[in-house]
Design a protein around this motif. Structure first.
Motif, short mmCIF file in Angstrom:
data_model
loop_
_atom_site.label_atom_id
_atom_site.label_comp_id
_atom_site.label_asym_id
_atom_site.label_seq_id
_atom_site.Cartn_x
_atom_site.Cartn_y
_atom_site.Cartn_z
N LEU A 164 41.06 40.97 33.65
CA LEU A 164 41.81 41.32 34.85
C LEU A 164 40.79 41.85 35.85
CD1 LEU A 164 44.96 43.60 34.96
CD2 LEU A 164 42.96 44.17 36.30
N VAL A 165 40.78 41.32 37.06
CA VAL A 165 39.83 41.78 38.07
C VAL A 165 40.60 42.31 39.28
CG1 VAL A 165 37.84 41.18 39.53
CG2 VAL A 165 38.15 40.03 37.33
N VAL A 166 40.24 43.53 39.72
CA VAL A 166 40.83 44.09 40.94
C VAL A 166 39.84 43.83 42.08
CG1 VAL A 166 41.67 46.18 42.09
CG2 VAL A 166 41.98 45.93 39.62
N PHE A 167 40.32 43.21 43.15
CA PHE A 167 39.49 42.96 44.34
C PHE A 167 39.94 43.89 45.45
CE2 PHE A 167 39.27 39.05 41.95
CZ PHE A 167 37.97 38.58 42.15
N LYS A 168 38.96 44.51 46.13
CA LYS A 168 39.27 45.37 47.27
C LYS A 168 38.51 44.83 48.47
CE LYS A 168 40.30 50.19 48.12
NZ LYS A 168 40.41 51.51 47.52
N LYS A 169 39.22 44.53 49.54
CA LYS A 169 38.62 43.93 50.73
C LYS A 169 37.75 42.72 50.37
CE LYS A 169 38.67 47.99 53.80
NZ LYS A 169 39.87 48.53 53.25
N GLY A 170 38.27 41.90 49.45
CA GLY A 170 37.59 40.65 49.10
C GLY A 170 36.49 40.76 48.06
N LYS A 171 36.16 42.00 47.63
CA LYS A 171 35.07 42.16 46.64
C LYS A 171 35.63 42.73 45.33
CE LYS A 171 31.15 42.86 49.76
NZ LYS A 171 31.84 42.43 51.00
N PRO A 172 35.07 42.24 44.18
CA PRO A 172 35.55 42.78 42.90
C PRO A 172 35.13 44.25 42.74
CG PRO A 172 33.72 41.25 42.56
CD PRO A 172 34.05 41.20 44.01
N VAL A 173 36.08 45.12 42.45
CA VAL A 173 35.75 46.54 42.26
C VAL A 173 36.00 47.01 40.83
CG1 VAL A 173 35.99 47.35 44.64
CG2 VAL A 173 38.03 47.16 43.22
N HIS A 174 36.70 46.18 40.03
CA HIS A 174 36.95 46.59 38.65
C HIS A 174 37.24 45.38 37.76
CE1 HIS A 174 38.05 49.38 35.43
NE2 HIS A 174 38.99 48.50 35.12
N ASN A 175 36.56 45.32 36.61
CA ASN A 175 36.84 44.29 35.61
C ASN A 175 37.38 44.94 34.35
OD1 ASN A 175 35.45 42.73 37.43
ND2 ASN A 175 34.41 41.53 35.87
N GLU A 176 38.52 44.46 33.86
CA GLU A 176 39.12 45.01 32.64
C GLU A 176 39.29 43.85 31.66
OE1 GLU A 176 40.92 48.29 30.54
OE2 GLU A 176 39.83 48.29 32.44
N VAL A 177 38.52 43.86 30.56
CA VAL A 177 38.65 42.79 29.57
C VAL A 177 39.99 42.97 28.84
CG1 VAL A 177 37.69 41.78 27.46
CG2 VAL A 177 36.16 42.52 29.30
N LEU A 178 40.76 41.88 28.74
CA LEU A 178 42.09 41.95 28.13
C LEU A 178 42.07 41.34 26.74
CD1 LEU A 178 44.25 40.83 31.20
CD2 LEU A 178 43.82 43.15 30.43
N GLU A 179 42.43 42.15 25.76
CA GLU A 179 42.51 41.62 24.39
C GLU A 179 43.94 41.77 23.90
OE1 GLU A 179 39.60 43.58 21.93
OE2 GLU A 179 38.08 43.36 23.49
N ASP A 180 44.44 40.74 23.22
CA ASP A 180 45.82 40.78 22.74
C ASP A 180 46.09 42.05 21.93
OD1 ASP A 180 46.49 38.52 23.96
OD2 ASP A 180 46.71 37.26 22.19
N GLY A 181 47.17 42.73 22.30
CA GLY A 181 47.59 43.90 21.52
C GLY A 181 46.84 45.17 21.85
N ARG A 182 45.79 45.08 22.69
CA ARG A 182 45.02 46.30 22.95
C ARG A 182 45.53 47.07 24.17
NH1 ARG A 182 39.03 46.33 24.48
NH2 ARG A 182 39.70 47.86 25.99
N ASP A 216 44.36 43.97 51.50
CA ASP A 216 43.33 44.94 51.14
C ASP A 216 42.97 44.83 49.67
OD1 ASP A 216 42.22 46.40 53.06
OD2 ASP A 216 43.14 48.31 52.48
N LEU A 217 44.02 44.71 48.83
CA LEU A 217 43.84 44.68 47.38
C LEU A 217 44.47 43.42 46.80
CD1 LEU A 217 44.90 48.36 46.76
CD2 LEU A 217 42.70 47.47 46.04
N ALA A 218 43.88 42.92 45.74
CA ALA A 218 44.49 41.80 45.01
C ALA A 218 44.07 41.90 43.55
CB ALA A 218 44.03 40.46 45.59
N VAL A 219 44.94 41.42 42.65
CA VAL A 219 44.63 41.46 41.22
C VAL A 219 44.70 40.03 40.69
CG1 VAL A 219 45.32 42.41 38.98
CG2 VAL A 219 45.71 43.74 41.06
N ILE A 220 43.62 39.59 40.02
CA ILE A 220 43.61 38.24 39.45
C ILE A 220 43.37 38.34 37.94
CG2 ILE A 220 42.57 35.92 39.55
CD1 ILE A 220 43.67 36.67 42.27
N GLY A 221 44.19 37.61 37.19
CA GLY A 221 44.01 37.54 35.74
C GLY A 221 43.34 36.21 35.40
N PHE A 222 42.19 36.28 34.73
CA PHE A 222 41.48 35.06 34.30
C PHE A 222 41.75 34.90 32.80
CE2 PHE A 222 39.28 36.72 37.97
CZ PHE A 222 38.90 35.59 38.69
N PHE A 223 42.40 33.80 32.42
CA PHE A 223 42.77 33.61 31.02
C PHE A 223 42.29 32.26 30.49
CE2 PHE A 223 45.99 36.50 32.79
CZ PHE A 223 45.89 37.56 31.89
#
Length: 329
Positions: A149-167, A100-107
């Protein structure tokens, strides 16, 4: 319940016995083991702790894990890699669509503070698969340009969180991701209450309203709109005031029928309660209330009866919340 968790824990032990015989599972009834209860400061039940390298010092708490599959994943992520390294778009798609849910980190590269925080977060969220990639092709396929960091729900992206070092820190990301195991607004009942408290968000906002009122749909849509903006910071809960089993919740917040619809914020750690100053449940009013709470400007709400007219007629004065401070102090 404690019994269910105990059964799931035993099931995890059975399954891991073949796969990872070095990991031992044990169960202690602390009602008889007072010394152990004191030594490890056990305050709630059940408590699960993970001891590493034969040391009694600083075991790791395994919080909010209730299913055998999650126990197994949690232990595996503590003893091995916590995320899957993704090398192709097909592999990414397979992970995204498996659950149902998956989390992928793009770096951009796989050695940075952000990557470390991402790996640590994966250890604490065993309910869903975590993958990470540094492949340019995969970034391009999902239109990702920054460390995200992208959260996928039922195969579709539902949230994008930009990751910055130290933030970002692990706890903030854990809170955010765990909120996706619930709906944007969760209706309070006996089944959901356990899930609500499992998500480590200490700020809860509650909307008290009868579900069958004429204005319900409009109010509910407004509430949902505001919820999207505070995901991971404030948990949005709906309490149906027509449901008699919710009586204890009304009592706790001192909500009466004449007060509804009512909106309150509760901080679980301090037990402090706050009342929305505006009467109308609009998106604007909700956002303003949440913002003022998060910035520490909201006024504490002290439930009180009205001051009785004859409170000072007799030698013994009648005190209620509203005149208590003034008279006593």
């Amino acid at each position: 319940s404690s019994q269910n968790v105990s059964e799931e824990f035993a099931e995890a032990a059975r399954q891991l016995k073949k796969e990872a015989p070095r990991i031992q599972f044990g169960k202690i009834d602390v009602t008889h083991q007072h010394d152990l209860r004191k030594e490890f400061n056990i305050r709630e039940f059940p408590t699960v702790k993970f001891f590493v390298d034969g040391s009694r010092e600083d075991p790791i708490d395994c919080k909010g894990v209730r299913q055998a599959s999650a126990f197994i994943t949690w232990v595996k992520r503590r003893t091995g890699p916590s995320t899957v390294l993704i090398n192709s778009t097909e592999q990414a798609e397979a992970i995204i669509n498996a659950d149902d849910l998956a989390v992928i980190g793009f770096f951009k590269e796989l050695h940075s503070d952000s990557v470390e925080v991402f790996r640590e977060t994966a250890r604490d969220v065993p309910e869903m698969p975590f993958g990470m990639t540094a492949s340019k092709d995969i970034h391009a396929n999902y239109g990702i340009r920054k460390n995200t960091l992208v959260v996928f729900k039922k195969g579709k992206p539902v949230h994008n969180e930009v990751l910055e070092d130290g933030r970002q820190n692990k706890l903030d990301l854990t809170r955010l991701i765990k909120t996706f195991t619930l709906d944007l607004v969760t209706e309070y009942n006996l089944e959901t209450s356990v899930k609500i408290f499992d998500v480590p968000v200490e700020n809860h906002i509650l909307l008290f309203t009868p579900r069958n009122s004429e204005t319900f749909n409009v109010i509910y849509e407004n509430y949902k709109s505001a919820a999207a903006e505070f995901r991971g910071k404030i948990m949005f809960v709906l309490v149906d005031t027509n449901e008699t089993r919710n009586g204890r919740v009304f009592e706790y917040f001192r909500i009466r029928d004449v007060d509804v619809p009512a909106v309150r914020i509760l901080n679980l750690t301090s037990d402090a309660k706050y009342k929305m100053p505006a009467d109308e449940v609009t998106v604007e009013n909700l956002k303003e209330f949440c913002q003022s709470y998060l910035s520490g400007k909201a006024k504490l709400h002290l439930s009180s009866e009205e001051i009785p007219e004859d409170w000072d007629k007799m030698p013994v004065k009648v005190l209620v919340g509203k005149n208590f401070n003034k008279i006593v102090f």
